[in-house]
Write an enzyme that holds these catalytic residues in place. Structure first.
Site, PDB file in Angstrom:
ATOM      1  N   ASP A 175       7.230 -20.625  31.476  1.00  0.00           N
ATOM      2  CA  ASP A 175       6.237 -20.033  32.386  1.00  0.00           C
ATOM      3  C   ASP A 175       5.023 -19.445  31.668  1.00  0.00           C
ATOM      4  O   ASP A 175       4.426 -18.474  32.135  1.00  0.00           O
ATOM      5  CB  ASP A 175       6.888 -18.940  33.262  1.00  0.00           C
ATOM      6  CG  ASP A 175       8.049 -19.479  34.056  1.00  0.00           C
ATOM      7  OD1 ASP A 175       8.005 -20.652  34.437  1.00  0.00           O
ATOM      8  OD2 ASP A 175       9.007 -18.717  34.302  1.00  0.00           O
ATOM      9  N   LYS A 233       1.620 -23.453  31.072  1.00  0.00           N
ATOM     10  CA  LYS A 233       1.435 -24.829  30.583  1.00  0.00           C
ATOM     11  C   LYS A 233       0.752 -25.693  31.638  1.00  0.00           C
ATOM     12  O   LYS A 233      -0.128 -26.492  31.318  1.00  0.00           O
ATOM     13  CB  LYS A 233       2.799 -25.445  30.215  1.00  0.00           C
ATOM     14  CG  LYS A 233       3.553 -24.657  29.152  1.00  0.00           C
ATOM     15  CD  LYS A 233       4.938 -25.223  28.917  1.00  0.00           C
ATOM     16  CE  LYS A 233       5.927 -25.023  30.039  1.00  0.00           C
ATOM     17  NZ  LYS A 233       6.334 -23.638  30.298  1.00  0.00           N
ATOM     18  N   GLY A 288       8.738 -25.350  36.681  1.00  0.00           N
ATOM     19  CA  GLY A 288       7.827 -25.092  37.793  1.00  0.00           C
ATOM     20  C   GLY A 288       6.472 -24.819  37.186  1.00  0.00           C
ATOM     21  O   GLY A 288       6.267 -23.764  36.603  1.00  0.00           O
ATOM     22  N   HIS A 289       5.576 -25.800  37.254  1.00  0.00           N
ATOM     23  CA  HIS A 289       4.262 -25.668  36.616  1.00  0.00           C
ATOM     24  C   HIS A 289       3.198 -25.495  37.690  1.00  0.00           C
ATOM     25  O   HIS A 289       2.992 -26.381  38.514  1.00  0.00           O
ATOM     26  CB  HIS A 289       3.967 -26.904  35.751  1.00  0.00           C
ATOM     27  CG  HIS A 289       4.930 -27.068  34.604  1.00  0.00           C
ATOM     28  ND1 HIS A 289       4.849 -28.074  33.688  1.00  0.00           N
ATOM     29  CD2 HIS A 289       5.992 -26.307  34.215  1.00  0.00           C
ATOM     30  CE1 HIS A 289       5.820 -27.952  32.791  1.00  0.00           C
ATOM     31  NE2 HIS A 289       6.536 -26.885  33.107  1.00  0.00           N
ATOM     32  N   THR A 290       2.544 -24.341  37.673  1.00  0.00           N
ATOM     33  CA  THR A 290       1.562 -24.040  38.713  1.00  0.00           C
ATOM     34  C   THR A 290       0.182 -24.494  38.302  1.00  0.00           C
ATOM     35  O   THR A 290      -0.261 -24.227  37.191  1.00  0.00           O
ATOM     36  CB  THR A 290       1.507 -22.515  38.970  1.00  0.00           C
ATOM     37  OG1 THR A 290       2.840 -22.024  39.008  1.00  0.00           O
ATOM     38  CG2 THR A 290       0.791 -22.182  40.255  1.00  0.00           C
ATOM     39  N   GLN A 301       9.816 -25.838  30.001  1.00  0.00           N
ATOM     40  CA  GLN A 301      10.525 -24.670  29.442  1.00  0.00           C
ATOM     41  C   GLN A 301       9.735 -24.108  28.252  1.00  0.00           C
ATOM     42  O   GLN A 301       8.518 -24.161  28.276  1.00  0.00           O
ATOM     43  CB  GLN A 301      11.963 -25.037  29.038  1.00  0.00           C
ATOM     44  CG  GLN A 301      12.904 -25.271  30.208  1.00  0.00           C
ATOM     45  CD  GLN A 301      12.713 -26.578  30.928  1.00  0.00           C
ATOM     46  OE1 GLN A 301      12.771 -27.636  30.345  1.00  0.00           O
ATOM     47  NE2 GLN A 301      12.480 -26.534  32.217  1.00  0.00           N
TER      48      GLN A 301
END
Ligand code: GDP
Ligand code: IMO
Ligand code: MG
Length: 439
Positions: free
Chosen positions: A18, A21, A51-53, A237
């Site tokens: 988190d 990235k 979970g890539h925002t 990760q």
């Protein structure tokens, strides 16, 4: 904004995930992006635990399996062999992107060698965590560990390509489900047995819908290299969650570092020209495991609130703490980091003092190297360097000169300790809230 990052670039997290990235990959995937044009953006490890925002204007995308570069029409997004694919999540993601008018035809490729996550993997993840209670890892319950375990076991792993050999797939799946039902019954007691027919039918339907995207991505990427195309690798990760080099056993089940890039794509090490390490201006961690600089106090809550530190995948509150250069120096060495992006710098605004962890001591003796074994990290004493904070918001800063002197001092101190150039500072989730740094 321009940054000097030549050739093929791997973007990976240096902490416990988190780090931001998704924002950096999306920014760099733009054909007019700060590091020039990329032709491919490749996910090589992990699964829907990621979970890539990505924030583009008023729109927010939470990417789990599809590389964040898909939002750029110029780049082909590749889900390579090292990723474990939950087809349900992937298809929902594909549909969601199409609904939002993201181009998704020839520009998404899925490896026929990637392993598949099945409902029994997710069930096993959940039951195992429940049984462990307070001793649980705190996984995302996305079936990641059980799927990678089956991959290593060989007789119980199923790859994407096997979906298209229907008889073989049916026979293998039936045998696996029979076995899983016996194991679950004896290990976890009562639960609804998994029904072969419904899983088989469901996965045959998924197979048809995924078919247009499936290919041998190893061959595709080798061709890309010989054609002189440029590749960006999107790590999932973080270095400290790597199964070998992270804080074992509180890690994920794959190699999230550069080692995983090689096995997870089939490309040789020589194809990596630069490794951009992405880190927060502080530290966070979700789930269990050691966290030497954790702040269980008002400052920790201040950071959680300002950084909106709640998981993209599970919504869990993230644990927060000061930046840890002992862990970062280790992550940098293990992964061959060539430059650094520091994210969420804006979150630290308003603190009187900002601390940087500079060394660990155990029984009065200084530790020279980060002990990745989780149990060795228990009871260590952390030594800090303290720097002055800054008061004024920095979310509007667009160049290095717009940053307060204290923020520059913080960056310079980190750069000196980490011995790698900080090339990017991020002061908000939006693309334009990104600053090229040259100290
Ligand atoms: P990833 O998994 O590494 O892609 O990171 P996540 O997307 O899970 O978490 C990073 C969060 O921070 C997301 O909500 C981003 O929109 C947000 N973010 C990224 N960069 C910045 C920044 O510089 N400042 C702030 N305030 N938020 C940021
Ligand atoms: P991104 O790519 C943060 C953590 C989980 C748990 C441990 C094991 O968004 O940075 P798993 O489900 O993988 O078996 O969980 O790893 N974890 C993450 N933490 N960001 C992630 O991904 C993570 N993926 C896994 O919280 O502690
Ligand atoms: Mg994330």
């Amino acid at each position: 904004m321009k940054i000097d990052l030549q050739g093929n670039v791997c973007v990976l997290g240096l902490q416990w995930g988190d780090e931001g990235k998704g924002k950096i990959v999306n920014l760099m995937a733009d054909p007019d992006g700060p590091a020039g044009r990329f032709d491919f953006v490749v996910r090589y490890s992990g699964g829907a635990n990621a979970g890539h925002t990505v924030v583009v204007g008023s729109e927010k995308f939470a990417m789990h399996l599809v590389p964040s570069g898909i939002l750029s029409p110029a780049a082909t997004a590749v889900i390579a062999n090292g990723v474990v694919i939950d087809p349900q999540v992937l298809l929902e993601e594909i549909e969601g992107l199409k609904y939002r008018n993201v181009k998704l035809e020839d520009n998404l490729k899925i490896s026929n060698k990637a392993h598949l996550v099945f409902p029994y993997h997710k069930l096993q993840d959940k039951l195992s965590e429940q049984q462990l209670g307070k001793k649980s890892i705190g996984t995302t319950c996305r079936g990641i560990g059980p799927c990678y375990s089956d991959k290593a076991a060989r007789t119980t792993g199923i790859r994407v390509g096997e979906l298209y050999q229907k008889e073989h797939f049916a026979e293998k799946l039936r045998r696996i489900i029979e076995k899983k039902n016996i194991i679950f019954e004896s290990l976890y007691g009562e639960h609804q047995p998994i029904d072969f027919n419904s899983v088989f039918e469901q996965y045959c339907e998924y197979a048809e819908r995924l078919k247009p995207y499936v290919c041998d991505t190893t061959a595709l990427l080798h061709q890309a290299i010989s054609d002189g195309k440029r590749i960006m690798f999107e790590g999932a990760q973080g270095a400290l969650l790597d199964i070998d080099h992270g804080t074992y056993p509180f890690v994920t089940s794959s190699n999230s570092g550069t080692g995983g890039l090689i096995t997870g794509t089939g490309l040789p090490p020589s194809c990596i020209n630069n490794v951009l390490g992405v880190m927060k201006a502080y530290s966070t961690r979700v789930g269990g495991g050691p966290f030497p600089t954790e702040l269980n106090n008002d400052i920790g809550q201040y950071i959680r609130d300002r950084g909106n530190e709640y998981g993209t995948t599970t919504g869990r509150p993230r644990r927060t703490g000061w930046i840890d250069t002992v862990a970062l120096r280790y992550a940098i060495e293990v992964n061959g980091i060539t430059s650094i992006a520091i994210m969420l710098l804006d979150v630290l605004t308003g603190l009187d003092k900002i601390k940087i962890a500079v060394s660990y001591k155990v029984d009065g003796a200084r530790m020279d190297f980060f002990p990745a074994n989780a149990y060795e990290l228990e009871g260590i004493e952390v030594e800090y360097e303290e720097l002055p904070g800054w008061r004024d918001e920095i979310t509007e800063a667009r160049t290095q000169d717009d940053l307060p002197a204290e923020a520059i001092q913080y960056l310079r101190t980190l750069q000196d300790i980490l011995e790698r150039p900080i090339k990017i500072a991020s002061v908000g989730p939006e693309r334009d809230q990104t600053i090229a740094i040259d100290l």
